[in-house]
Design a protein around this motif. Structure first.
Motif, short mmCIF file in Angstrom:
data_model
loop_
_atom_site.label_atom_id
_atom_site.label_comp_id
_atom_site.label_asym_id
_atom_site.label_seq_id
_atom_site.Cartn_x
_atom_site.Cartn_y
_atom_site.Cartn_z
N LEU A 170 -2.09 0.73 -3.83
CA LEU A 170 -0.92 1.80 -4.57
C LEU A 170 0.35 1.21 -3.70
O LEU A 170 0.26 1.02 -2.13
N VAL A 171 1.37 0.92 -4.38
CA VAL A 171 2.68 0.30 -3.61
C VAL A 171 3.68 1.49 -4.11
O VAL A 171 3.81 1.82 -5.04
N ARG A 214 -7.62 0.76 -2.15
CA ARG A 214 -8.12 0.44 -0.85
C ARG A 214 -6.93 0.17 0.29
O ARG A 214 -7.28 0.05 1.32
N ALA A 215 -5.79 0.26 -0.41
CA ALA A 215 -4.65 0.14 0.68
C ALA A 215 -3.36 0.89 -0.08
O ALA A 215 -3.20 0.72 -1.24
N LEU A 216 -2.58 1.31 0.72
CA LEU A 216 -1.05 1.95 0.43
C LEU A 216 -0.32 1.07 1.05
O LEU A 216 -0.15 1.01 2.19
N ALA A 224 5.49 12.98 3.88
CA ALA A 224 4.77 13.50 2.75
C ALA A 224 3.62 12.57 2.36
O ALA A 224 2.65 12.76 2.01
N LEU A 225 3.95 11.16 2.59
CA LEU A 225 3.11 10.27 2.13
C LEU A 225 1.76 10.29 3.20
O LEU A 225 0.76 10.31 2.57
N LEU A 226 2.14 10.39 4.39
CA LEU A 226 1.21 10.46 5.50
C LEU A 226 0.04 11.83 5.19
O LEU A 226 -1.16 11.62 5.31
N GLU A 227 0.78 12.75 4.85
CA GLU A 227 0.10 14.04 4.73
C GLU A 227 -0.87 13.97 3.54
O GLU A 227 -1.64 14.67 3.33
N HIS A 233 -0.23 0.49 5.06
CA HIS A 233 0.58 -0.62 5.45
C HIS A 233 2.20 0.06 5.38
O HIS A 233 2.61 -0.04 4.20
N HIS A 234 2.88 0.30 6.57
CA HIS A 234 4.25 0.66 6.48
C HIS A 234 5.25 -0.39 7.04
O HIS A 234 5.18 -1.13 7.93
N VAL A 235 6.16 -0.60 5.85
CA VAL A 235 7.09 -1.75 5.98
C VAL A 235 8.16 -1.38 6.48
O VAL A 235 8.99 -0.26 5.90
#
Length: 357
Positions: free
Chosen positions: A4-5, A75-77, A106-109, A129-131
């Motif tokens: 998920l991107v 499997r990853a965001l 909001a994403l983290l929660e 993965h936080h850019v």
């Protein structure tokens, strides 16, 4: 398998999606609100490709994000979505607080309860993965050592402060809740699909239109420049093999002054599309500096090289030539993104900055 991107229709995000699908059959679910800098034209080559699932929506919409997580079981965001222009943050900081701070929260929660409910193998394999950006570290003197991962945070603009806050949230959700996170802090990106408010595309577009090439202050502010596909390759490496909870700086090893950048763009345009009126350098105009303008950024990317063997493939010379040629070859894309709203923004930011030389 699915990733998920967020923000996958923006500059770096769309380049990442295109790069990912060139080398993988793994599905990308692409969540983007399509604000001014998000452009589905960037992803036109993926039309009809079942591996790309586009969803128009806001990262602050927890119900939507939760639904995407449940439906697609990624499997990853990879979190690219951000307001990212310093000048815009000076004019309107509220949007930056909402997207970069509230949006990341909001994403983290949204992710946390979903991740906690996964079975043990999926839970262990998942990555958030936080850019982020090198601007969170503040400004360097000309003789200071480059930013390393443990450099103190000293943000100087509303934009960098909002990204610093988002970095701290990601770190806290790892240390408090155990969420398996990775953070990358990159230097200035450039390359295809770059919205023409940033330095390099603005100079290319203005030069071709015969407009002034505005340089802030004395033009000696220094940035480290990273070709966007090199950034994408670094993210792939960190996602695949990076240590959970770690921060990795991503840089191009290309420190250049703004004046050097503009002069290089002019020289390439003089070669590739000469103007009968004379060298594009005649259009260079020094204007009043912006408030709180950081003097120098420089990235120490040795940790990424040491642990994961990554180095950029492009030099600045090869990357900037590819970039200028891309804009020459895609004038239709440039015309489309230069909407009335964009023209109003350019006038608001540069129209009242009198030439200083």
């Amino acid at each position: 398998m699915t990733i998920l991107v967020t923000g996958g229709a923006g500059f770096i995000g769309s380049n990442f999606v295109l790069d990912w699908l060139r080398g993988s059959d793994e599905t990308v679910v692409n969540l983007d609100a399509l604000t001014y800098a998000g452009n589905l034209r960037n992803l036109a080559s993926l039309q009809g490709d079942a591996r790309h699932v586009f969803v128009k929506g806001d990262i602050c919409d927890r119900a939507l994000v939760g639904s995407l997580l449940q439906t697609h079981q990624p499997r990853a965001l990879l979190h690219f979505a951000a307001e990212s222009h310093v000048d815009r943050s000076i004019h309107g900081p509220g949007d930056f607080m909402r997207t970069n701070v509230e949006g990341t929260f909001a994403l983290l929660e949204s992710v946390r309860p979903w991740w906690l409910a996964l079975d043990s193998s999926a839970k262990e394999a998942f990555r958030f993965h936080h850019v982020s950006t090198d601007e969170v570290y503040g400004s360097l003197g000309m003789d200071d050592a480059a930013f390393h991962e443990a450099h103190p945070y000293q943000p100087n603009s509303p934009y960098s402060a909002s990204k610093a806050a988002s970095d701290h949230l990601v770190r806290a959700w790892h240390h408090t809740y155990g969420l398996p996170v990775l953070t990358t802090n990159c230097s200035n990106n450039y390359g295809p699909y770059h919205f023409p408010e940033k330095l390099i595309p603005l100079m290319i577009v203005n030069a071709l239109a015969g407009k002034a090439l505005p340089i802030y202050g004395d033009g000696l502010n220094v940035r480290d420049w990273l070709y966007v596909t090199d950034h994408c390759s670094a993210i792939r490496e960190v996602l695949a093999r990076g240590r959970v909870g770690e921060v990795y700086n991503v840089g191009g090893w290309n420190e250049k002054t703004n004046r050097e950048i503009v002069e290089t763009v002019c020289a390439l345009l003089d070669e590739l599309k000469p103007d009968p009126a004379g060298s594009y350098r005649r259009l260079i105009t020094f204007v009043k500096d912006r408030p709180g303008h950081d003097r120098r950024y420089a990235i120490d990317a040795r940790k990424l090289e040491r642990e994961l063997g990554w180095r950029p493939a492009e030099t600045f010379e090869t990357g900037i030539r590819k970039t200028v040629q891309w804009y020459l070859d895609h004038t239709d894309w440039v015309t489309e993104v230069q909407s009335g709203a964009y023209r109003d923004w350019v006038q608001a930011n540069y129209g009242e900055r009198a030439a200083t030389a």
